[in-house]
Design an enzyme around this catalytic site. Structure first.
Site, PDB file in Angstrom:
ATOM      1  N   THR A  11     -10.132   8.830   6.490  1.00 28.92           N
ATOM      2  CA  THR A  11      -9.154   7.746   6.449  1.00 28.92           C
ATOM      3  C   THR A  11      -7.755   8.291   6.231  1.00 28.92           C
ATOM      4  O   THR A  11      -7.593   9.366   5.647  1.00 28.92           O
ATOM      5  CB  THR A  11      -9.473   6.736   5.320  1.00 28.92           C
ATOM      6  OG1 THR A  11      -8.557   5.650   5.397  1.00 28.92           O
ATOM      7  CG2 THR A  11      -9.368   7.357   3.939  1.00 28.92           C
ATOM      8  N   ASN A  13      -5.640   5.801   5.109  1.00 29.33           N
ATOM      9  CA  ASN A  13      -5.202   4.725   4.213  1.00 29.33           C
ATOM     10  C   ASN A  13      -5.121   5.259   2.779  1.00 29.33           C
ATOM     11  O   ASN A  13      -6.142   5.584   2.159  1.00 29.33           O
ATOM     12  CB  ASN A  13      -6.210   3.568   4.326  1.00 29.33           C
ATOM     13  CG  ASN A  13      -5.832   2.390   3.469  1.00 29.33           C
ATOM     14  OD1 ASN A  13      -5.374   2.540   2.346  1.00 29.33           O
ATOM     15  ND2 ASN A  13      -6.039   1.198   4.006  1.00 29.33           N
ATOM     16  N   ASP A  73     -15.474   1.758   6.428  1.00 34.93           N
ATOM     17  CA  ASP A  73     -14.831   0.718   7.230  1.00 34.93           C
ATOM     18  C   ASP A  73     -14.974  -0.567   6.440  1.00 34.93           C
ATOM     19  O   ASP A  73     -16.069  -0.914   5.977  1.00 34.93           O
ATOM     20  CB  ASP A  73     -15.445   0.588   8.620  1.00 34.93           C
ATOM     21  CG  ASP A  73     -14.472  -0.143   9.546  1.00 34.93           C
ATOM     22  OD1 ASP A  73     -13.329   0.333   9.696  1.00 34.93           O
ATOM     23  OD2 ASP A  73     -14.828  -1.210  10.079  1.00 34.93           O
ATOM     24  N   SER A  74     -13.855  -1.238   6.270  1.00 31.71           N
ATOM     25  CA  SER A  74     -13.876  -2.374   5.350  1.00 31.71           C
ATOM     26  C   SER A  74     -12.962  -3.472   5.839  1.00 31.71           C
ATOM     27  O   SER A  74     -12.170  -3.279   6.765  1.00 31.71           O
ATOM     28  CB  SER A  74     -13.461  -1.899   3.955  1.00 31.71           C
ATOM     29  OG  SER A  74     -12.322  -1.080   4.020  1.00 31.71           O
ATOM     30  N   GLY A 159      -3.394  -3.621   0.618  1.00 24.40           N
ATOM     31  CA  GLY A 159      -3.921  -4.590   1.594  1.00 24.40           C
ATOM     32  C   GLY A 159      -3.859  -6.029   1.096  1.00 24.40           C
ATOM     33  O   GLY A 159      -2.813  -6.543   0.705  1.00 24.40           O
TER      34      GLY A 159
HETATM   35  P1  ITT Z   1      -8.759   3.902   8.110  1.00 24.03           P
HETATM   36  O1  ITT Z   1      -9.380   3.313   9.350  1.00 24.03           O
HETATM   37  O2  ITT Z   1      -7.899   5.108   8.382  1.00 24.03           O
HETATM   38  O3  ITT Z   1      -9.761   4.112   7.019  1.00 24.03           O
HETATM   39  P2  ITT Z   1      -7.605   1.284   7.763  1.00 24.03           P
HETATM   40  O4  ITT Z   1      -6.630   0.699   6.792  1.00 24.03           O
HETATM   41  O5  ITT Z   1      -7.350   1.004   9.227  1.00 24.03           O
HETATM   42  O6  ITT Z   1      -7.698   2.848   7.495  1.00 24.03           O
HETATM   43  P3  ITT Z   1     -10.032  -0.206   8.003  1.00 24.03           P
HETATM   44  O7  ITT Z   1     -10.056  -0.105   9.469  1.00 24.03           O
HETATM   45  O8  ITT Z   1     -11.308  -0.050   7.238  1.00 24.03           O
HETATM   46  O9  ITT Z   1      -9.036   0.856   7.360  1.00 24.03           O
HETATM   47  O10 ITT Z   1      -9.343  -1.583   7.629  1.00 24.03           O
HETATM   48  C1  ITT Z   1      -9.438  -2.041   6.367  1.00 24.03           C
HETATM   49  C2  ITT Z   1      -8.368  -3.087   6.127  1.00 24.03           C
HETATM   50  O11 ITT Z   1      -8.985  -4.106   5.309  1.00 24.03           O
HETATM   51  C3  ITT Z   1      -7.255  -2.476   5.280  1.00 24.03           C
HETATM   52  O12 ITT Z   1      -6.175  -2.058   6.065  1.00 24.03           O
HETATM   53  C4  ITT Z   1      -6.908  -3.616   4.347  1.00 24.03           C
HETATM   54  O13 ITT Z   1      -5.993  -4.462   4.976  1.00 24.03           O
HETATM   55  C5  ITT Z   1      -8.218  -4.373   4.178  1.00 24.03           C
HETATM   56  N1  ITT Z   1      -8.925  -3.885   2.982  1.00 24.03           N
HETATM   57  C6  ITT Z   1     -10.041  -3.104   2.930  1.00 24.03           C
HETATM   58  N2  ITT Z   1     -10.377  -2.828   1.665  1.00 24.03           N
HETATM   59  C7  ITT Z   1      -9.461  -3.435   0.903  1.00 24.03           C
HETATM   60  C8  ITT Z   1      -9.257  -3.499  -0.484  1.00 24.03           C
HETATM   61  O14 ITT Z   1     -10.039  -2.855  -1.343  1.00 24.03           O
HETATM   62  N3  ITT Z   1      -8.225  -4.212  -0.922  1.00 24.03           N
HETATM   63  C9  ITT Z   1      -7.409  -4.864  -0.083  1.00 24.03           C
HETATM   64  N4  ITT Z   1      -7.498  -4.834   1.243  1.00 24.03           N
HETATM   65  C10 ITT Z   1      -8.534  -4.128   1.737  1.00 24.03           C
END
Ligand code: ITT
Length: 205
Positions: A11, A13, A73-74, A159
């Site tokens: 990731t 993020n 993935d979340s 997020g």
């Molecule tokens: P990577 O793919 O590089 O891991 P990403 O931010 O694109 O980064 P995801 O595709 O898994 O990751 O998208 C997850 C989104 O869901 C993330 O950008 C947040 O907006 C939200 N999210 C996931 N977990 C969260 C959390 O614990 N608290 C708040 N928002 C969350």
């Protein structure tokens, strides 16, 4: 584990990296993230669910660097929005989405729902450990149920945290400490399973 094992967290993020690092910091594992590497091409998350996307991220990174890779993935599923933003959580408001523009779009979509009880939602996390030679070693899901508040409150987390009120609390996820969030969050629950797996399967590493 006698020698320190390295695992790449697939990731960029920084919010996720901080939480995962905080959770796993006492294990004898050297954790790297994609922020430690330069010139990586973007991985297109075109899976139809969290599982497909996490496997895609973990497999590509594990095979590229020939290292064990953990991918998360979340996202957030809102019942009134038929489960959206779901796998589109990070780009809900379009190509150049920011966390803020995504939250604004979500709050607008719920503007007509004045009763908090009807603003039910859940965070979902699918966590995968992939080995470049052996493939999928571990996968699990974590969930955190709650409600979408009416405005942004709190400054922790990342997020959607500042608009998500977890079940059992009358404050947002962004008002919890890192330890409190890891205790109840979707990612924290998945990471708890992961540490259980690592502790039971030390011979694998
Ligand atoms: P990577 O793919 O590089 O891991 P990403 O931010 O694109 O980064 P995801 O595709 O898994 O990751 O998208 C997850 C989104 O869901 C993330 O950008 C947040 O907006 C939200 N999210 C996931 N977990 C969260 C959390 O614990 N608290 C708040 N928002 C969350």
């Amino acid at each position: 584990m006698e020698n320190e094992t390295s695992i790449i967290i697939a990731t960029k993020n920084k919010g996720k990296v901080k939480e995962i690092w905080h959770f796993l910091k006492d294990l004898n594992i050297n954790l790297l993230s994609l922020n430690d590497f330069e010139n990586l091409s973007e991985i297109i998350e075109d899976g139809k669910n969290f599982k497909e996307n996490s496997i895609k991220k973990a497999k590509i990174i594990a095979e590229t660097f020939q290292k064990l890779t953990l991918a998360d993935d979340s996202g957030l599923e809102v019942d009134f929005l038929n489960g959206n933003p779901g796998v589109y959580s990070s780009r809900y408001s379009g190509e150049n989405a920011t966390d803020k523009s995504n939250r604004d779009k979500l709050l607008s979509g719920l503007a007509e729902i004045k009763d908090l009880n009807e603003r039910t939602a859940r965070f979902v996390c699918h966590l995968v450990l992939w080995d470049p030679q052996r493939g999928l070693l571990f996968e699990t899901d974590g969930f955190c149920e709650g409600w979408i508040g009416f405005e942004e409150t709190g400054s922790g987390g990342f997020g959607y945290d500042c608009i998500f009120i977890p079940k059992g609390f009358n404050k947002t996820m962004a008002q919890l400490s890192k330890d409190e969030k890891n205790e109840i969050s979707h990612r924290g629950k998945a990471l708890k399973d992961f540490t259980g797996f690592i502790n039971k399967n030390k011979f694998l590493f």
